[in-house]
Design a protein around this motif. Structure first.
Motif, mmCIF file in Angstrom:
data_model
loop_
_atom_site.group_PDB
_atom_site.id
_atom_site.type_symbol
_atom_site.label_atom_id
_atom_site.label_comp_id
_atom_site.label_asym_id
_atom_site.label_seq_id
_atom_site.Cartn_x
_atom_site.Cartn_y
_atom_site.Cartn_z
ATOM 1 N N UNK A 1 -27.307 -17.226 2.243
ATOM 2 C CA UNK A 1 -27.714 -16.073 1.453
ATOM 3 C C UNK A 1 -27.390 -14.755 2.155
ATOM 4 N N UNK A 2 -27.566 -14.721 3.472
ATOM 5 C CA UNK A 2 -27.302 -13.486 4.202
ATOM 6 C C UNK A 2 -25.834 -13.094 4.148
ATOM 7 N N UNK A 3 -24.975 -14.058 3.858
ATOM 8 C CA UNK A 3 -23.552 -13.771 3.738
ATOM 9 C C UNK A 3 -23.139 -13.327 2.353
ATOM 10 N N UNK A 4 -24.097 -13.183 1.438
ATOM 11 C CA UNK A 4 -23.771 -12.749 0.076
ATOM 12 C C UNK A 4 -23.012 -11.426 0.126
ATOM 13 N N UNK A 5 -21.764 -11.445 -0.318
ATOM 14 C CA UNK A 5 -20.882 -10.285 -0.189
ATOM 15 C C UNK A 5 -20.711 -9.580 -1.533
ATOM 16 N N UNK A 6 -20.842 -8.274 -1.519
ATOM 17 C CA UNK A 6 -20.674 -7.441 -2.707
ATOM 18 C C UNK A 6 -19.466 -6.531 -2.500
ATOM 19 N N UNK A 7 -18.562 -6.507 -3.472
ATOM 20 C CA UNK A 7 -17.391 -5.635 -3.383
ATOM 21 C C UNK A 7 -17.797 -4.185 -3.608
ATOM 22 N N UNK A 8 -17.254 -3.295 -2.792
ATOM 23 C CA UNK A 8 -17.560 -1.867 -2.912
ATOM 24 C C UNK A 8 -16.277 -1.058 -2.761
ATOM 25 N N UNK A 9 -16.299 0.137 -3.319
ATOM 26 C CA UNK A 9 -15.151 1.045 -3.267
ATOM 27 C C UNK A 9 -15.422 2.115 -2.215
ATOM 28 N N UNK A 10 -14.970 1.852 -0.992
ATOM 29 C CA UNK A 10 -15.223 2.778 0.099
ATOM 30 C C UNK A 10 -14.595 4.136 -0.123
ATOM 31 N N UNK A 11 -13.391 4.159 -0.703
ATOM 32 C CA UNK A 11 -12.702 5.430 -0.935
ATOM 33 C C UNK A 11 -13.498 6.316 -1.888
ATOM 34 N N UNK A 38 -22.172 -7.277 3.001
ATOM 35 C CA UNK A 38 -23.074 -8.419 2.886
ATOM 36 C C UNK A 38 -24.513 -7.993 3.167
ATOM 37 N N UNK A 39 -25.440 -8.869 2.803
ATOM 38 C CA UNK A 39 -26.837 -8.620 3.168
ATOM 39 C C UNK A 39 -26.963 -8.453 4.679
ATOM 40 N N UNK A 40 -26.258 -9.314 5.410
ATOM 41 C CA UNK A 40 -26.347 -9.252 6.866
ATOM 42 C C UNK A 40 -25.872 -7.909 7.395
#
Length: 215
Positions: A1-11, A38-40
């Motif tokens: 669960x801690x590795x749950x990754x969410x895509x984000x737009x850094x730019x 990620x949550x982590x």
């Protein structure tokens, strides 16, 4: 669960923050145009020393993780953050200090919300306040402050909490919610079939995923 990754737009984050003269984002979102958080990753920010700069980074990453790639209404959220930057910094630091000091859940939540459940910082409502508090705990074994949003609240009303509000929560309501999920985590952990310690945020995530499964 801690590795749950969410895509984000850094730019996009960098551009909008710069246009509003807000504290620049650091870390992954500063180095990549499109990346994942990620949550982590966000919990690691919660382990940092408490300062205004670090509080804004924790807020940015909590928001980015919660909003995802589309990041709906990001302009409005950051417009209001910029308009109340000094006050927001004070409140975020105070809330983080409250969490780290082990204050009661209701007390920490009350720093960021009114007694009627509205956000003290415009456009940082109760749902994102709970995300900030959740990640402000850092890498603890058993989180006490848990995420509560419309999806989780709606799913709870179906079976166990029919009278619960789904959009805003008084401090007492949030305290009851966190207590309930922490008790459930203890009960599940004591089940011989489970044979491990279950975290309360695992319970929250399971409740949240019911919506996704049903969809």
């Amino acid at each position: 669960m801690l590795g749950q990754a969410i895509s984000v737009d850094g730019a996009r984050w960098r551009r909008i923050l710069s246009e509003r003269d807000l504290i620049p984002v650091t870390g992954t979102m500063a180095d990549s145009d499109r990346t994942t958080v990620t949550r982590q990753d966000v919990f690691n920010l919660g382990d940092q020393s408490i300062s205004v700069d670090h509080a804004f980074q924790l807020l940015y990453y909590s928001l980015a993780w919660g909003l995802g790639l589309r990041a709906s209404r990001l302009h409005q959220r950051l417009d209001n953050l910029a308009a109340h930057q000094d006050r927001a910094g004070e409140l975020l630091v105070a809330a983080w200090e409250s969490v780290r000091a082990g204050a009661p859940v209701k007390e920490a939540y009350s720093v960021l919300t009114t007694d009627r459940g509205a956000g003290q910082i415009p456009w940082l409502g109760p749902a994102f306040s709970t995300k900030f508090l959740y990640f402000a705990q850092g890498n603890v074994a058993q989180p006490r402050h848990l995420i509560l949003d419309k999806v989780v609240a709606t799913n709870l009303t179906e079976d166990v909490w029919p009278a619960a509000p789904i959009n805003a929560w008084w401090p007492e309501t949030y305290e009851l919610y966190c207590g309930l999920l922490n008790r459930w985590a203890v009960e599940v952990s004591e089940d011989p079939k489970v044979n491990r310690t279950v975290r309360a945020d695992e319970i929250e995530f399971a409740i949240f995923k019911r919506h996704l499964t049903a969809a």
